[in-house]
Every structure is written in C-alpha cells, then in structure tokens.
Enzyme design. Structure first.
Site, PDB file in Angstrom:
ATOM      1  CE  LYS A 127      -4.322  -1.661   0.945  1.00 22.04           C
ATOM      2  NZ  LYS A 127      -4.753  -1.819   2.337  1.00 22.04           N
ATOM      3  CG  HIS A 130      -0.977   7.405   2.795  1.00 19.58           C
ATOM      4  ND1 HIS A 130      -1.464   8.091   3.867  1.00 19.58           N
ATOM      5  CD2 HIS A 130      -1.492   6.150   2.874  1.00 19.58           C
ATOM      6  CE1 HIS A 130      -2.245   7.295   4.570  1.00 19.58           C
ATOM      7  NE2 HIS A 130      -2.276   6.114   3.995  1.00 19.58           N
ATOM      8  CG  HIS A 133       1.649   5.540   6.586  1.00 20.26           C
ATOM      9  ND1 HIS A 133       1.381   5.273   5.275  1.00 20.26           N
ATOM     10  CD2 HIS A 133       0.906   4.665   7.293  1.00 20.26           C
ATOM     11  CE1 HIS A 133       0.532   4.276   5.188  1.00 20.26           C
ATOM     12  NE2 HIS A 133       0.224   3.887   6.400  1.00 20.26           N
TER      13      HIS A 133
HETATM   14  N1  ARG Z   1      -0.527  -1.187   9.945  1.00 15.90           N
HETATM   15  C1  ARG Z   1      -1.480  -0.430  10.674  1.00 15.90           C
HETATM   16  C2  ARG Z   1      -2.055   0.688   9.818  1.00 15.90           C
HETATM   17  O1  ARG Z   1      -1.418   1.140   8.894  1.00 15.90           O
HETATM   18  C3  ARG Z   1      -0.910   0.176  11.916  1.00 15.90           C
HETATM   19  C4  ARG Z   1      -0.385  -0.821  12.905  1.00 15.90           C
HETATM   20  C5  ARG Z   1      -0.443  -0.289  14.283  1.00 15.90           C
HETATM   21  N2  ARG Z   1       0.139  -1.132  15.284  1.00 15.90           N
HETATM   22  C6  ARG Z   1      -0.479  -2.133  15.876  1.00 15.90           C
HETATM   23  N3  ARG Z   1       0.204  -2.849  16.760  1.00 15.90           N
HETATM   24  N4  ARG Z   1      -1.737  -2.443  15.648  1.00 15.90           N
HETATM   25  O2  ARG Z   1      -3.149   1.133  10.100  1.00 15.90           O
END
Ligand code: ARG
Length: 575
Positions: A127, A130, A133
């Site tokens: 993905k 962006h 983030h």
């Molecule tokens: N990958 C997730 C996102 O982009 C964020 C992960 C956050 N960390 C976790 N331990 N859930 O939304």
C-alpha cells in the site's frame, strides 16, 4: 548544574522548623510574577510549629538565608520569602554545565535499567506509504529519541501490516493480470493497481472474493507458492519504505510485523477458549465486550483465519516474554482508539496484569489544504499523497527559497535536504499530537514563523557569529575563562533560564509522550536567542564582555543542535 530548589531548601533548613529538607524543597514555588523573585517559599505551614506569625517567620528566614552568592537578593513579602537568583552566578553555572556536557546536555539517566519499546510507523505492505503515515513515523522516532535521552533501554519496532486477507486478493490479482517487470519497476503503485482492479472485477464476479479468501488461508497455512509471492511483495515494498526512512534518518531494531505472529496465534486462541472468553457468533469467534461498552472483538473469522486484534494480542505477549518491557508504546492514529481499547480489555480479561504498561499514544489526522502542488494520485478511495513525494517537494521548494535568498557559501544540495525534511518533521511535532491539522507549505517552510527552518536558521546564525570570532576568544571560552557579570541583562537571563530547563523539559516530553513540549521550548529558545542577538552587540571591543557573550552564543548553539537532534532534525552550520 546547581539545583536551586535544593540549594534553597538547604539554606532554609533548621531543626527548629520541624521539616525535612525534602519537605521544604517540595514547598518551594516558582512565582508567576517575576518581581516576586525566581523562587518563593511560603511560611504559613510553619506558624503552628514555631508559634509565630507567618510573616515574622518569613522575615527571619530571609535574614538567615541571605548570605549565599547564588542569590542577589532574598527578601520577604508578607509570609513569603522570595529568592532572586544572581544573574551572573546563574549564567556562569549554565554555561559551565553545557560546555562540560556538550552533545549530551539535555540527557539524563532517570530511565536507567528500564526497557521501553516504541512501536511506530508500521505501514501496510503493498500500500502507499502516504502522508497519513508521517505522523506515526515522526512522532514515534522523536519518542524513541526522548526515551533514549532519558536513559531508558529502547527497542524500536516497525509492526508492518504485512498480513491479512488483502494479500489473498493481491496474490489472485497478480496471478491473473500481473507483470513481473512492471512490479519490479514500480512495486507499490503496481500492486496498488492490482488491488484496485481486483475490487472492480470482484464487483462483477464475486467468486473472486472466495478465491482470495482461500488464497489467504493457503498463505496462512504456509503453502510455498503463496508464501513466495507474499515474500516478494513484502521485500519490494520494504525497499520503497526504506528510501523514505533513509530520507528521514529513521531506523528500526525490528521489523517483526503482523506476519511474524501468524504461527503464534493458536496458543492464544486456545488460551482464550480455556479462560472461557471465546463465544461463537455467526461462525466467527469473538470476545464479547458489550459489558464494557466496547462491542465485540473478533478473534477468528468463520474460515478460521486470524484478525488484526488477534495478532496484536500475540504481539503484546511475545514482546513481554521476549523483551520484558517496562513500557510498550504504540504510536498509532486515534482512528484506532476502539481497536486498542478492545485489545487492552482482552489482555486484561486474560489476566495479563502488565497490559497497563502498554500505552496507546494516539494522534490526530493530517489533511491537505487546497491549491497544494504535491503530487496527487487517484485510487479507489480518492487521493493519495505519497510521503516520498512530499519530502522531495519540501527539498525542492527549500532549494528554491535558498536560491532566491541568494545563500552564500552554502552547499544548497545538501542543506536543502536538511532544511526541507527538517521543516516537515518539525511541523509534525509542533502541535499537540492529538490535534488534527492541515498541512500547508506556507506554514511548513516559513523561515520566520515558529518553524523548523526558523530554528535551524537561528542555529546557523549562532554558528556564523562563532566563525567570526577570534581564535583567542574561542580558546578563552573553551577554557571557561569568562566574566559572566556581562550576562546580567534581561535577554541574556531569559535565554539562560530556558537553557537551564532543557533536561527537565526532555523528561516531561517523554513522560507525557508529547514531543511538542520540546518543540515549543526549542522555539522559545530560538526566539530568546534572537532577542539576545538583537538587544546586545556581541562582537564588541571590550574583550571580556565579548567573550562572555560569545560563551552564551556557543552554549545556545549546542543546546539548539541537541534539541533538534532529539526531534530527528539536522542542525546546519550555514543556510
Ligand atoms: N498497519 C497499521 C495501519 O497502517 C498500523 C499498525 C499499528 N500497530 C499495531 N500494533 N496495531 O493502520
């Protein structure tokens, strides 16, 4: 550095008062009104023990505490004893401390022996990385640096979103329409294209969704073909993310993301069952959290595949067992508040009392103002702005500004990177993290506002003053051979006071998970420095006066560079 509260407490201490030094220390206040001194000690509490009016006690205390050279004046106003710090003493004290400590001024050891995990950035594979983030990435990096600076043993984790049903979709799409070359040349945009196409085609042909689900189950079961493709997507995506991390100067100790926990899940599903927490709901397994107003946490889907929250449960326990953390910090957007509340509740119900040491550090949304010429890209759900494009634009715009300003003797290629990227980072860390904010180039790159470029420019200005000083002067200040009496003016005193507070500000920013506390303090320091620079001539004829002032410039430069460093920002010598 002198701890003035300690000093005052020791001056005041007398057995007859019936108070321990520590108790006296805790009673000392910092008056809001500067004309009441730098510190004040209220005597009301002593009236009973001493059987005297508080005002009379204050008079006596003021007399007996008056002799210390650290104070220019000690006087009582009614029942308060007001202490005025001697400005020359103070400036000399601060300058000596910063000069001695250098790069490590601002650091402390309050966290010694304790391990803190900071989980941040955590983008999703295949993905776009962006603009959304950037917040987790930059706030997380600053928090890591703040914890490191306060003596904690830190572990930086990137909890990559590298697992889940979307990989079933991606694999199906790649098999049907994929091109190896296209994928290699522009991985994320290509993968994103497959993903979007999958959704379009699945609308017409729902059997694709079933195929994707089955493919993900095969992936989770470790089937070689699926695993190979998934690995390829992961590696190509990571290579793209790394470009951005390099630009930001960000590193991680571990990239153990969601997939890392895929084979660790059965244990927890069994445990949830054994503890009587799992309920079946339409073929899926859930933990019912209605009683806590948190809905239901879905643990496995009807096809048996695991979910986001399940992987987070496994991750937390793994981290506790593997690292034995004192604190585990999750820097994740406030949109995921419910997820984190559910997850903590499940851990608590499972009996993991250390769940209280897991802290979700949420932050608000970033949106874009109109009329920005950052590169936009259309996807299924609208516009995506790639972080890499934002950083490149910041650098290009900074280079333009520097050319316009006709910057002399500056390596514009290099410095525009430090300033452009620093500007974006600084902006992210300027506001209370929980606030939503609108990204605007005018604000980010303003050299006169409360911005990164402004602070960096202040650093470059201090560097320039020192470059113009004589070698003999620099030698004298390096030896500490200065007469701080020349630093008794208001602006010098203001500046020294802000510098004095840096170590406690760093601790406070870490404790509150709020880098903006340091960012704002740094803006205050830069403004105080510029006021000092304008109010006082620095390179004056009188050698002693010049050296004293240069010494304050030198420590200001050190402190600004240290604070920028803690925020993940470079401090250019020229700009
Ligand atoms: N990958 C997730 C996102 O982009 C964020 C992960 C956050 N960390 C976790 N331990 N859930 O939304």
């Amino acid at each position: 550095m002198t701890d003035f509260k300690d000093l005052i407490a020791n001056e005041i201490f007398d057995e007859a008062l019936g108070l321990e030094i520590e108790e006296i220390r805790n009673m000392i206040e910092i008056p809001a009104d500067e004309s009441m001194g730098d510190y004040a000690f209220p005597c009301f509490r002593l009236a009973k023990t001493l059987r005297k009016a508080p005002q009379m006690i204050a008079e006596d205390v003021a007399k007996s505490a008056g002799g210390n050279p650290a104070f220019s004046k000690v006087e009582n106003v009614n029942a308060y004893v007001n202490f005025f710090i001697d400005r020359a003493y103070f400036a000399a004290d601060v300058i000596k401390e910063v000069s001695d400590k250098g790069d490590s001024y601002g650091r402390s050891d309050v966290g010694n022996g304790k391990k803190v995990i900071v989980e941040y950035s955590s983008p999703n594979i295949a993905k776009p990385f962006h603009i959304g983030h950037i917040r987790s990435t930059v706030i997380g990096n600053a928090l890591y640096k703040l914890y490191d600076a306060t003596g904690y043993d830190t572990v930086r984790i990137n909890h990559l979103g590298d697992y889940g049903t979307q990989f079933g979709k991606m694999i199906v799409a790649y098999r049907k329409w994929g091109s190896e070359e296209k994928l290699a040349s522009d991985p994320i945009k290509t993968l994103l294209g497959y993903y979007t196409r999958f959704h379009d085609e699945a609308k017409k042909d729902p059997s694709l969704d079933d195929e994707a689900r089955e493919t993900f189950v095969r992936l989770e079961a470790g089937e070689t073909e699926e695993v190979e493709l998934w690995k390829k997507f992961r590696e190509l995506s990571l290579a793209e993310f790394s470009r951005v991390y390099d630009m930001l100067g960000i590193e991680f100790d571990s990239y153990a993301g969601e997939s890392f926990y895929s084979d660790k899940m059965p244990r927890f599903i069994q445990e949830l069952k054994d503890k009587g927490l799992l309920v079946e709901s339409q073929g899926a397994q859930i933990v019912d959290l209605e009683d806590y107003g948190l809905g239901a946490a879905m643990i496995t889907k009807s096809d048996g595949s695991s979910l986001y929250v399940t992987r987070d449960i496994a991750a937390a326990v793994y981290r506790k067992e593997h690292y034995d953390f004192y604190k585990c910090i999750y820097v994740v957007a406030s949109q995921q508040n419910l997820h984190f509340k559910q997850w903590k509740k499940v851990l608590e119900l499972m009996g993991y009392e250390w769940e209280k040491d897991c802290v979700h550090v949420p932050f608000g949304l970033v949106s874009l103002s109109d009329g920005d010429d950052v590169v936009m890209m259309s996807t299924r759900d609208g516009k995506v702005v790639f972080l890499e494009d934002v950083l490149n634009t910041a650098v290009a715009k900074t280079a333009e500004i520097m050319h316009e300003k006709n910057a002399q003797d500056v390596d514009i290629d290099e410095v525009s990177k430090e300033v452009g990227i620093g500007a974006v980072i600084f902006q992210e860390l300027s506001n209370n993290r929980i606030k939503d904010y609108v990204f605007s180039w005018d604000k980010v790159l303003n050299f006169d506002g409360e911005t990164g470029p402004y602070v960096q420019y202040t650093h470059a200005r201090a560097s320039s003053v020192l470059r113009n000083a004589d070698a003999a002067d620099l030698e004298a200040i390096a030896k500490g051979d200065i007469d701080a009496a020349y630093l008794s003016g208001d602006s010098a005193y203001m500046l020294a006071k802000l510098i004095y507070r840096v170590p406690e500000i760093v601790i406070e920013a870490a404790d509150k998970y709020e880098p903006s506390i340091l960012t704002r303090h740094l803006v205050d320091i830069a403004q105080a420095f510029n006021k000092f620079y304008h109010d006082e001539h620095i390179l004056v004829d009188d050698v002693n006066e010049k050296r004293a002032k240069l010494a304050l410039v030198a420590v200001s430069k050190t402190v600004i560079a240290n604070c920028l460093g803690l925020l993940g920002i470079k401090a250019p010598e020229r700009m």
